[in-house]
Write a protein that holds these residues in place. Structure first.
Motif, short mmCIF file in Angstrom:
data_model
loop_
_atom_site.label_atom_id
_atom_site.label_comp_id
_atom_site.label_asym_id
_atom_site.label_seq_id
_atom_site.Cartn_x
_atom_site.Cartn_y
_atom_site.Cartn_z
N GLU A 251 31.94 31.92 -14.56
CA GLU A 251 33.04 31.65 -15.48
C GLU A 251 34.32 31.31 -14.72
N GLN A 252 34.50 31.89 -13.54
CA GLN A 252 35.67 31.61 -12.72
C GLN A 252 35.53 30.30 -11.94
N GLY A 253 34.38 29.64 -12.07
CA GLY A 253 34.18 28.36 -11.39
C GLY A 253 33.89 28.50 -9.92
N LYS A 254 33.34 29.63 -9.49
CA LYS A 254 33.13 29.88 -8.07
C LYS A 254 31.69 29.58 -7.61
N VAL A 255 30.84 29.15 -8.55
CA VAL A 255 29.43 28.91 -8.22
C VAL A 255 29.06 27.47 -8.57
N SER A 256 28.34 26.81 -7.69
CA SER A 256 27.82 25.46 -7.96
C SER A 256 26.31 25.45 -7.76
N HIS A 257 25.61 24.75 -8.65
CA HIS A 257 24.19 24.50 -8.44
C HIS A 257 24.06 23.16 -7.73
N VAL A 258 23.22 23.12 -6.73
CA VAL A 258 23.01 21.89 -5.98
C VAL A 258 21.86 21.13 -6.63
N GLY A 259 22.18 20.05 -7.33
CA GLY A 259 21.18 19.33 -8.10
C GLY A 259 20.84 20.07 -9.38
N SER A 260 19.72 19.72 -9.97
CA SER A 260 19.30 20.32 -11.24
C SER A 260 18.24 21.39 -10.99
N LEU A 261 18.43 22.54 -11.58
CA LEU A 261 17.49 23.65 -11.49
C LEU A 261 17.15 24.09 -12.91
N PRO A 262 16.42 23.25 -13.65
CA PRO A 262 16.31 23.43 -15.11
C PRO A 262 15.72 24.75 -15.57
N GLN A 263 14.72 25.26 -14.85
CA GLN A 263 14.05 26.45 -15.36
C GLN A 263 14.90 27.71 -15.22
N VAL A 264 15.54 27.88 -14.07
CA VAL A 264 16.40 29.06 -13.94
C VAL A 264 17.65 28.89 -14.81
N GLU A 265 18.13 27.67 -15.00
CA GLU A 265 19.30 27.43 -15.84
C GLU A 265 18.99 27.75 -17.30
N ASP A 266 17.78 27.40 -17.75
CA ASP A 266 17.38 27.77 -19.11
C ASP A 266 17.38 29.28 -19.28
N GLN A 267 16.89 29.98 -18.28
CA GLN A 267 16.84 31.44 -18.38
C GLN A 267 18.24 32.04 -18.41
N LEU A 268 19.14 31.52 -17.60
CA LEU A 268 20.51 32.03 -17.60
C LEU A 268 21.16 31.86 -18.97
N CYS A 269 21.00 30.68 -19.54
CA CYS A 269 21.77 30.33 -20.74
C CYS A 269 21.11 30.76 -22.04
N THR A 270 19.91 31.34 -21.98
CA THR A 270 19.27 31.82 -23.20
C THR A 270 19.00 33.32 -23.19
N TRP A 271 19.32 33.99 -22.06
CA TRP A 271 19.08 35.43 -22.01
C TRP A 271 20.23 36.18 -22.66
N VAL A 272 19.87 37.00 -23.63
CA VAL A 272 20.85 37.84 -24.32
C VAL A 272 20.53 39.30 -23.97
N PRO A 273 21.41 39.99 -23.27
CA PRO A 273 21.13 41.37 -22.87
C PRO A 273 20.77 42.25 -24.07
N GLU A 274 19.88 43.19 -23.79
CA GLU A 274 19.42 44.17 -24.77
C GLU A 274 18.45 43.59 -25.81
N GLN A 275 18.32 42.27 -25.88
CA GLN A 275 17.38 41.69 -26.85
C GLN A 275 16.00 41.51 -26.24
N VAL A 276 15.95 40.98 -25.03
CA VAL A 276 14.67 40.76 -24.35
C VAL A 276 14.84 41.15 -22.88
N GLU A 277 13.70 41.35 -22.22
CA GLU A 277 13.73 41.64 -20.79
C GLU A 277 14.30 40.44 -20.04
#
Length: 434
Positions: free
Chosen positions: A376-402
């Protein structure tokens, strides 16, 4: 009416009835909505993004039944999030394949044989449909198919990121193998890619719950309107809008896209982080393997996602390969489930491999939140596209699923780098004290 006249009448009635298969097709042409009819043209994927109750299951079942009866000897796949979903909804459900084939004049031991425990349906003409699921995606390795139907594709690839690829690798029989994908949309990479391919080799059909209002209970529709109309959930589940961000998720797509780079500067420190699967084998959970580094500019760079679903010895070899490929300084591995045995396994391959063992005691939200804050602070960059881990980051809701394994490995890598590689600081971060 005498017996002779009755027999003549029965023969005449049968003549009027005609071929039950053609009658079933004519029935669907007449009663199915135009958007539910299999499209013409040279498409490879028919993607149906539609709301709950649209008639997605019926559409997939009608397409598959038509193909299996029109093309004797066809080998088909039905893929769903779970085996129970494939069996109970796609085959045995009110709008499933068995109900459709019954209109074709086929039923158990009279034109078809359905083995529900094996998940295998065979027709007397040699065609067959086999059930697969995201629970055991490795089962898609090897089998070949003429046609496939994937129900709830977005959830399938969310649960098993490689299931779609494994299916496509086996879709290679006949002159033009095809797949029909019916799904309520989720913001995963496979769905976004297919939408972008419409009018090339993908036919995209969109629809809402209300398109099928005539076949849905009035009180249910009224409840949908009262409770979900105008809400984000309603937009997704009723109107099938493809919404980019998931409420409650700790990552947003824009944080990744706005800072994505194609190459990184010189790195001062690089780590390979590992979140091992609890069980082994092709049907086990994935082992998360993520490579990240800190640049001379002070920013963090996620370099690669080499996560895999395989045996312990194989993933250990992949970890060592990643360590060499990226000239890493250290391997960080979570040892909650395997203890020292996991580090021992790695050192069987590389005796002097520098390993930092992690035994996480706090909840995954506690570990993930500081890493989410770095994004959120803009301190991390992904080098190229990493679609599978990016999907996991952006769809994981804590306490709902593992939390998924790729995401866990990424969190370990950045948490370790952001604490300067200090063992004490890293352990404090894992315990939620930093």
């Amino acid at each position: 009416m005498d017996a002779l006249t009755l027999a003549a009448q029965m023969l005449e009635d049968q003549a009027h009835r005609g071929d039950p298969v053609e009658n079933a097709r004519a029935f669907w042409r007449e009663h199915g909505r135009p958007e539910q009819h299999t499209p013409s043209g040279a498409w490879n994927v028919w993607l149906i993004l539609a709301g709950r109750g649209f008639g997605k299951t019926r559409t997939g079942a009608e397409d598959l039944a038509d193909h299996m009866t029109a093309e004797p000897g066809s080998r088909c796949a039905i893929v769903a999030p779970t085996f129970a979903d494939a069996r109970d909804t796609c085959v045995e459900g009110e709008s499933g394949l068995l109900a459709v084939l019954e209109r074709y004049g086929l039923e158990q031991d009279k034109g078809l044989r359905w083995n529900r425990s094996e998940g295998l349906l065979k027709l007397d003409n040699g065609s067959q449909a086999k059930l697969f699921s995201a629970e055991k995606p490795a089962r898609l390795r090897g089998p070949q198919h003429h046609r496939a139907w994937v129900d709830e594709l977005a959830q399938v690839v969310k649960d098993a990121p490689d299931a779609w690829d494994m299916l496509l690798f086996g879709l290679r029989l006949g002159q033009h193998p095809r797949v029909v994908a019916t799904t309520t949309p989720l913001p995963v990479s496979v769905i976004k890619e297919l939408v972008q391919r419409q009018d090339r080799d993908v036919v995209l059909t969109r629809g809402s719950t209300y398109d099928n209002a005539v076949n849905l209970a009035g009180p249910a529709l009224e409840q949908f309107r009262e409770r979900y109309e105008g809400t984000r959930l309603g937009r997704q589940e009723l109107y099938a809008e493809l919404l980019d961000d998931v409420p409650g998720a700790l990552w947003m797509r824009s944080w990744l896209d706005d800072h994505r780079v194609q190459r990184c500067p010189e790195l001062t420190r690089t780590v390979v982080a590992v979140d091992p699967a609890v069980t082994s084998g092709e049907d086990a959970d994935e082992t998360g393997i993520v490579v990240a580094g800190q640049g001379v500019d002070g920013r963090y760079y996620v370099l690669a996602d080499r996560s895999v679903r395989t045996t312990p010895l194989d993933w250990a070899g992949r970890v060592v390969a990643a360590f060499d490929d990226f000239e890493a300084n250290e391997v960080v591995i979570e040892t909650n489930q395997g203890g020292d045995a996991l580090a021992t396994l790695l050192r069987q391959i590389r005796p002097n491999l520098p390993i930092r063992q992690v035994h996480a005691k706090k909840g995954k939200r506690v570990r993930a939140e500081p890493v989410s804050a770095l994004y959120e602070q803009g301190k991390v960059s992904h080098v190229g596209s990493l679609p599978q881990v990016e999907d996991q980051l952006c769809t994981w809701v804590p306490e709902q699923v593992e939390s998924p394994d790729r995401m866990d490995a990424l969190v370990y890598s950045l948490l370790y780098l952001s604490t300067g590689g200090s063992a004490q600081a890293f352990l404090e971060a894992l315990a939620g004290r930093r």
